[in-house]
Structure formats: structure tokens, C-alpha cells
Design a protein around this motif. Structure first.
Motif: not given
Length: 93
Positions: A73-93
Motif C-alpha cells: 500500500r505504501w510503496l507507490p506513495r514512496a515512489g510518488k514522493e521520490a519523483a515529486a522531490s526530484q522534480a522539485e530539486d530540478r525546478a530549483i536548479r
């Protein structure tokens, strides 16, 4: 491995897993907590087999299934959070 060592390790893993799931810092840590709960259930089952304790075996078999469900149940959420965090990091750069 002695039964006392097995019990100590299983108890320690259970406590750490409970803290990780209860903290709910992020989905990745929650998934890791459920994975540790799986490891602790697997560690408790031999105790129930070595010293015939059917209640311990049944309890940890049920908890094993519940925690597998937790990871599922939680694994997909972890993947979404990781993807969102990476996208946020790219947007900041």
C-alpha cells in the motif's frame, strides 16, 4: 544463534519498525518500517516453532501478511514522493 539472541534481535527490530511507522516522516521511511516489521515477524516465528507456541506463530504469521499489505500500500506513495522531490530539486536548479 541462541534463542535469547533471536528474541533480543526480534524485539529490537520490532521497536525500531514501530517507531518508523509511527513517526510517519515520509512514505519511504514508513515502507522501511513495514519491511522491518516483516523481518521481525520472520524472526519471531522460529521462536514459536522452537518452543512450541502456536499463538506466537499465528500472531506473527498474521502480522507478516498485514505488513506485506502495508508495504504494498505504501510503496507507490514512496515512489510518488521520490519523483515529486526530484522534480522539485530540478525546478530549483
Amino acid at each position: 544463534m541462541s534463542l535469547e539472541v533471536l528474541r533480543t534481535v526480534a524485539a529490537a527490530i520490532t521497536i525500531i519498525a514501530a517507531a518508523m511507522v509511527a513517526a510517519n516522516w515520509n512514505a519511504r521511511i514508513t515502507v522501511c518500517g513495514f519491511a522491518l516489521f516483516i523481518a521481525s515477524s520472520i524472526a519471531w516465528i522460529p521462536d514459536g516453532i522452537i518452543e512450541p507456541k502456536s499463538s506466537l506463530i499465528i500472531q506473527n504469521a498474521a502480522l507478516l501478511l498485514i505488513n506485506v499489505l502495508g508495504v504494498w500500500r505504501w510503496l507507490p506513495r514512496a515512489g510518488k514522493e521520490a519523483a515529486a522531490s526530484q522534480a522539485e530539486d530540478r525546478a530549483i536548479r
